[in-house]
Scaffold this motif. Structure first.
Motif, PDB file in Angstrom:
ATOM      1  N   VAL A 118     112.339 172.420 106.131  1.00 51.94           N
ATOM      2  CA  VAL A 118     111.020 172.573 105.520  1.00 51.94           C
ATOM      3  C   VAL A 118     109.967 171.861 106.357  1.00 51.94           C
ATOM      4  N   GLU A 119     110.281 170.663 106.824  1.00 53.55           N
ATOM      5  CA  GLU A 119     109.321 169.927 107.656  1.00 53.55           C
ATOM      6  C   GLU A 119     108.995 170.697 108.931  1.00 53.55           C
ATOM      7  N   ARG A 120     109.994 171.326 109.545  1.00 50.86           N
ATOM      8  CA  ARG A 120     109.737 172.134 110.749  1.00 50.86           C
ATOM      9  C   ARG A 120     108.865 173.339 110.411  1.00 50.86           C
ATOM     10  N   HIS A 121     109.107 173.944 109.262  1.00 53.84           N
ATOM     11  CA  HIS A 121     108.296 175.080 108.824  1.00 53.84           C
ATOM     12  C   HIS A 121     106.839 174.653 108.620  1.00 53.84           C
ATOM     13  N   ILE A 122     106.646 173.526 107.991  1.00 52.09           N
ATOM     14  CA  ILE A 122     105.287 173.019 107.768  1.00 52.09           C
ATOM     15  C   ILE A 122     104.616 172.722 109.110  1.00 52.09           C
ATOM     16  N   ASP A 124     105.264 174.099 111.968  1.00 45.38           N
ATOM     17  CA  ASP A 124     104.969 175.385 112.589  1.00 45.38           C
ATOM     18  C   ASP A 124     103.692 175.972 111.990  1.00 45.38           C
ATOM     19  N   SER A 125     103.576 175.918 110.683  1.00 45.59           N
ATOM     20  CA  SER A 125     102.387 176.437 110.002  1.00 45.59           C
ATOM     21  C   SER A 125     101.132 175.684 110.425  1.00 45.59           C
ATOM     22  N   VAL A 126     101.220 174.379 110.461  1.00 41.43           N
ATOM     23  CA  VAL A 126     100.076 173.563 110.881  1.00 41.43           C
ATOM     24  C   VAL A 126      99.731 173.869 112.341  1.00 41.43           C
ATOM     25  N   GLY A 127     100.744 174.058 113.169  1.00 44.88           N
ATOM     26  CA  GLY A 127     100.506 174.406 114.568  1.00 44.88           C
ATOM     27  C   GLY A 127      99.771 175.732 114.707  1.00 44.88           C
ATOM     28  N   GLN A 128     100.133 176.706 113.879  1.00 42.73           N
ATOM     29  CA  GLN A 128      99.429 177.991 113.900  1.00 42.73           C
ATOM     30  C   GLN A 128      97.971 177.814 113.489  1.00 42.73           C
ATOM     31  N   LEU A 129      97.761 177.048 112.440  1.00 42.94           N
ATOM     32  CA  LEU A 129      96.386 176.770 112.006  1.00 42.94           C
ATOM     33  C   LEU A 129      95.598 176.057 113.099  1.00 42.94           C
ATOM     34  N   ALA A 130      96.226 175.103 113.760  1.00 43.83           N
ATOM     35  CA  ALA A 130      95.551 174.358 114.826  1.00 43.83           C
ATOM     36  C   ALA A 130      95.116 175.283 115.956  1.00 43.83           C
ATOM     37  N   GLN A 131      95.947 176.275 116.282  1.00 40.27           N
ATOM     38  CA  GLN A 131      95.578 177.251 117.311  1.00 40.27           C
ATOM     39  C   GLN A 131      94.313 178.003 116.917  1.00 40.27           C
ATOM     40  N   ILE A 132      94.244 178.428 115.676  1.00 40.99           N
ATOM     41  CA  ILE A 132      93.072 179.164 115.196  1.00 40.99           C
ATOM     42  C   ILE A 132      91.840 178.265 115.218  1.00 40.99           C
ATOM     43  N   ILE A 133      91.995 177.039 114.747  1.00 35.92           N
ATOM     44  CA  ILE A 133      90.860 176.116 114.692  1.00 35.92           C
ATOM     45  C   ILE A 133      90.389 175.760 116.093  1.00 35.92           C
ATOM     46  N   GLU A 134      91.309 175.521 117.006  1.00 36.72           N
ATOM     47  CA  GLU A 134      90.937 175.220 118.398  1.00 36.72           C
ATOM     48  C   GLU A 134      90.190 176.400 119.018  1.00 36.72           C
ATOM     49  N   ALA A 135      90.672 177.618 118.761  1.00 37.73           N
ATOM     50  CA  ALA A 135      89.978 178.809 119.272  1.00 37.73           C
ATOM     51  C   ALA A 135      88.575 178.896 118.690  1.00 37.73           C
ATOM     52  N   PHE A 164      98.089 177.186  96.776  1.00 41.61           N
ATOM     53  CA  PHE A 164      98.291 178.617  96.966  1.00 41.61           C
ATOM     54  C   PHE A 164      99.469 178.949  97.877  1.00 41.61           C
ATOM     55  N   HIS A 165     100.253 177.935  98.245  1.00 38.78           N
ATOM     56  CA  HIS A 165     101.444 178.233  99.051  1.00 38.78           C
ATOM     57  C   HIS A 165     102.611 177.293  98.802  1.00 38.78           C
ATOM     58  N   ASP A 166     102.384 176.152  98.206  1.00 34.21           N
ATOM     59  CA  ASP A 166     103.489 175.223  97.928  1.00 34.21           C
ATOM     60  C   ASP A 166     104.248 175.724  96.698  1.00 34.21           C
ATOM     61  N   PRO A 167     105.565 175.925  96.816  1.00 32.86           N
ATOM     62  CA  PRO A 167     106.342 176.475  95.693  1.00 32.86           C
ATOM     63  C   PRO A 167     106.228 175.687  94.390  1.00 32.86           C
ATOM     64  N   VAL A 168     105.820 174.445  94.452  1.00 34.39           N
ATOM     65  CA  VAL A 168     105.676 173.664  93.227  1.00 34.39           C
ATOM     66  C   VAL A 168     104.602 174.273  92.311  1.00 34.39           C
ATOM     67  N   TYR A 169     103.690 175.056  92.888  1.00 30.86           N
ATOM     68  CA  TYR A 169     102.619 175.689  92.117  1.00 30.86           C
ATOM     69  C   TYR A 169     102.908 177.155  91.777  1.00 30.86           C
ATOM     70  N   ALA A 170     104.098 177.631  92.036  1.00 34.78           N
ATOM     71  CA  ALA A 170     104.424 179.056  91.891  1.00 34.78           C
ATOM     72  C   ALA A 170     104.098 179.613  90.508  1.00 34.78           C
ATOM     73  N   ALA A 171     104.266 178.833  89.469  1.00 36.34           N
ATOM     74  CA  ALA A 171     103.991 179.327  88.115  1.00 36.34           C
ATOM     75  C   ALA A 171     102.520 179.702  87.939  1.00 36.34           C
ATOM     76  N   GLU A 172     101.639 179.100  88.714  1.00 34.08           N
ATOM     77  CA  GLU A 172     100.205 179.392  88.620  1.00 34.08           C
ATOM     78  C   GLU A 172      99.798 180.663  89.366  1.00 34.08           C
ATOM     79  N   TRP A 173     100.630 181.143  90.291  1.00 31.36           N
ATOM     80  CA  TRP A 173     100.228 182.244  91.172  1.00 31.36           C
ATOM     81  C   TRP A 173     100.060 183.577  90.470  1.00 31.36           C
TER      82      TRP A 173
END
Length: 195
Positions: A118-122, A124-135, A164-173
């Motif tokens: 899960v930490e690697r997934h997070i 990776d996700s943050v890295g993708q966001l960083a690419q967009i923000i840097e661009a 809107f993406h953490d499974p702990v909030y899934a019941a709200e989606w």
């Protein structure tokens, strides 16, 4: 002739077994039985039950990462990419929770066991966001001094949108008005990054 036993086949069978029995009752023997092989054959590919469960969790998370990578590699202004990325993440998570609730509940349990995955997934996700923000900073669309480095800004965006993406909030989606809440948060994030 029998189909070759591959890690991918094992992971597919493991998903089916987990969906049927849940994480508390599913065993490697159940997976082997579903494949028509001995449990030793499964262990040749995955040394332990924990390794198998971590691999199936990784596979599940990678599906979302692949969807998001296509947004990052897409074209258009960074603001539009960030908008698509956040929307794609929210929709992917909502579909996982709503389309197959049994498997989603199973993965919530497995994710708690496979914290490294899960930490690697997070990351990776943050890295993708960083690419967009840097661009966006390079293009002049996002403020260069907003929230420190692109990575720090990406972590802030990821955590700000966790509802809107953490499974702990899934019941709200699936509740009424959640789309409006998402649009409000997404708009606030985009305005906060712009020059």
């Amino acid at each position: 002739m029998a189909e070759a036993l591959t890690p991918e086949r094992i992971l597919e069978a493991t998903e089916d077994v987990l969906r049927r029995y849940g994480p508390g009752k599913a065993t490697v023997v159940d997976v082997a039985r579903a494949l028509g092989v001995s449990h030793g054959s499964v262990y040749r590919h995955f040394r332990t039950k924990a390794a198998l469960r971590a691999a199936v969790t990784q596979r599940w998370l990678d599906r979302t990462s692949e969807q998001l990578k296509s947004v990052v590699s897409g074209t258009g202004p960074a603001g539009q990419q960030l908008d698509r990325w956040l929307t794609t993440l929210f929709e992917a998570k909502r579909h996982k929770a709503g389309d197959d609730p049994e498997l989603f509940a199973t993965y919530t349990v497995l994710a708690s066991e496979a914290s490294g995955v899960v930490e690697r997934h997070i990351e990776d996700s943050v890295g993708q966001l960083a690419q967009i923000i840097e661009a966006g900073r390079d293009e002049g669309e996002f403020a260069a001094d907003a929230i420190g480095s692109a990575y720090e800004a990406a972590r802030a965006v990821f955590h700000a949108t966790a509802r809107f993406h953490d499974p702990v909030y899934a019941a709200e989606w699936s509740r009424p008005g959640v789309e409006d809440d998402f649009l409000s948060v997404r708009s606030l994030v985009l305005r906060g990054l712009r020059r």
